[in-house]
Motif scaffolding. Sequence first.
Motif, short mmCIF file in Angstrom:
data_model
loop_
_atom_site.label_atom_id
_atom_site.label_comp_id
_atom_site.label_asym_id
_atom_site.label_seq_id
_atom_site.Cartn_x
_atom_site.Cartn_y
_atom_site.Cartn_z
N GLN A 134 -6.63 3.04 -16.40
CA GLN A 134 -5.66 1.99 -16.13
C GLN A 134 -6.24 0.87 -15.28
O GLN A 134 -7.09 1.10 -14.41
N VAL A 135 -5.77 -0.35 -15.55
CA VAL A 135 -6.06 -1.48 -14.67
C VAL A 135 -5.16 -1.31 -13.45
O VAL A 135 -3.96 -1.08 -13.58
N LEU A 136 -5.75 -1.41 -12.26
CA LEU A 136 -5.01 -1.14 -11.02
C LEU A 136 -4.36 -2.39 -10.45
O LEU A 136 -3.37 -2.30 -9.74
N GLY A 137 -4.94 -3.54 -10.70
CA GLY A 137 -4.37 -4.77 -10.18
C GLY A 137 -5.45 -5.73 -9.75
O GLY A 137 -6.62 -5.57 -10.09
N GLU A 138 -5.03 -6.74 -9.01
CA GLU A 138 -5.95 -7.79 -8.58
C GLU A 138 -5.65 -8.18 -7.14
O GLU A 138 -4.55 -8.01 -6.64
N LEU A 160 -10.98 -4.39 -2.59
CA LEU A 160 -10.52 -3.06 -3.02
C LEU A 160 -9.23 -2.60 -2.36
O LEU A 160 -8.32 -2.14 -3.05
N PRO A 161 -9.05 -2.73 -1.03
CA PRO A 161 -7.78 -2.30 -0.43
C PRO A 161 -6.58 -3.15 -0.86
O PRO A 161 -5.44 -2.71 -0.73
N GLN A 162 -6.83 -4.35 -1.37
CA GLN A 162 -5.74 -5.17 -1.89
C GLN A 162 -5.35 -4.73 -3.29
O GLN A 162 -4.25 -5.01 -3.76
N ILE A 163 -6.26 -4.03 -3.96
CA ILE A 163 -6.05 -3.60 -5.34
C ILE A 163 -5.39 -2.23 -5.40
O ILE A 163 -4.50 -1.99 -6.21
N VAL A 164 -5.83 -1.32 -4.54
CA VAL A 164 -5.33 0.06 -4.60
C VAL A 164 -5.19 0.63 -3.19
O VAL A 164 -6.00 0.33 -2.31
N ARG A 165 -4.12 1.42 -3.00
CA ARG A 165 -3.89 2.11 -1.73
C ARG A 165 -3.58 3.56 -2.06
O ARG A 165 -2.76 3.85 -2.93
N ILE A 166 -4.23 4.45 -1.33
CA ILE A 166 -4.04 5.89 -1.54
C ILE A 166 -3.35 6.46 -0.31
O ILE A 166 -3.98 6.67 0.73
N ASP A 167 -2.05 6.70 -0.42
CA ASP A 167 -1.32 7.35 0.66
C ASP A 167 -1.59 8.86 0.55
O ASP A 167 -1.99 9.35 -0.50
N GLY A 168 -1.37 9.57 1.59
CA GLY A 168 -1.55 11.02 1.54
C GLY A 168 -2.99 11.45 1.74
O GLY A 168 -3.26 12.65 1.79
N ALA A 169 -3.90 10.52 1.85
CA ALA A 169 -5.30 10.86 2.16
C ALA A 169 -5.49 10.68 3.65
O ALA A 169 -4.97 9.73 4.24
N ARG A 170 -6.20 11.58 4.28
CA ARG A 170 -6.44 11.41 5.71
C ARG A 170 -7.60 10.46 5.96
O ARG A 170 -7.71 9.87 7.03
N LEU A 171 -8.44 10.27 4.92
CA LEU A 171 -9.60 9.40 5.06
C LEU A 171 -10.08 8.98 3.68
O LEU A 171 -10.13 9.79 2.75
N GLY A 172 -10.45 7.73 3.55
CA GLY A 172 -11.10 7.24 2.34
C GLY A 172 -12.44 6.63 2.73
O GLY A 172 -12.51 5.89 3.71
N PRO A 224 0.94 -6.77 -5.77
CA PRO A 224 0.81 -5.86 -4.63
C PRO A 224 -0.14 -4.72 -5.01
O PRO A 224 -0.31 -4.40 -6.19
N ALA A 225 -0.78 -4.15 -4.01
CA ALA A 225 -1.70 -3.04 -4.26
C ALA A 225 -1.01 -1.93 -5.04
O ALA A 225 0.17 -1.64 -4.81
N ARG A 226 -1.73 -1.34 -5.95
CA ARG A 226 -1.22 -0.16 -6.66
C ARG A 226 -1.25 0.99 -5.69
O ARG A 226 -2.30 1.30 -5.11
N VAL A 227 -0.11 1.62 -5.47
CA VAL A 227 0.00 2.67 -4.47
C VAL A 227 0.09 4.03 -5.15
O VAL A 227 0.90 4.22 -6.07
N PHE A 228 -0.74 4.94 -4.70
CA PHE A 228 -0.69 6.34 -5.14
C PHE A 228 -0.24 7.17 -3.95
O PHE A 228 -0.79 7.04 -2.85
#
Length: 160
Positions: free
Chosen positions: A26-30, A84-96, A10-14
């Motif tokens: 860090q490796v974030l995922g695949e 990229l969105p499958q690898i990492v997700r940034i919650d709390g951002a209004r825009l990426g 699953p995507a690495r969630v911040f």
Amino acid sequence: MAEVGGDPQPARVFAHPGELIAAVGQVLGESAWLQVDQTRIDRFADATLDHQWVHVDAERARHGPFGACIAHGFLTLALVNFFLPQIVRIDGARLGVNYGCDKIRFPAPVRVGARLRGVGQLLRAEAFEGGVQAWIRVTVDIDGESKPGCVADTISRYYL
């Protein structure tokens, strides 16, 4: 159309863009695997007006240096936006937003029918006024090959 599948992590969630700073290195995922078929290559050729025979002429490409049609390097790079969105997700951002790339390489050809996935590593992250900028290396693995089809050091900006 091409198959998407596999069992990715699953995507690495911040929870907040600022958490990226502590995760540098860090490796974030695949991502999931994606098969690149001739239809996708032909559509990319149409969109970019790049109809070089090595991409779109199966008969000629079979006798060429790669033994088959290959995906455009820039098609492989464009798929980084899918991975990229499958690898990492940034919650709390209004825009990426995609801010660009520092370095892009195409170590191996991506032959028609190949399965690709993206693997992400966080190279660097820095705060800027209003958000965090992250440098993520996305390595586009080719299933069964020792060299990747693309390595892209992406730059993303996450706005608060």
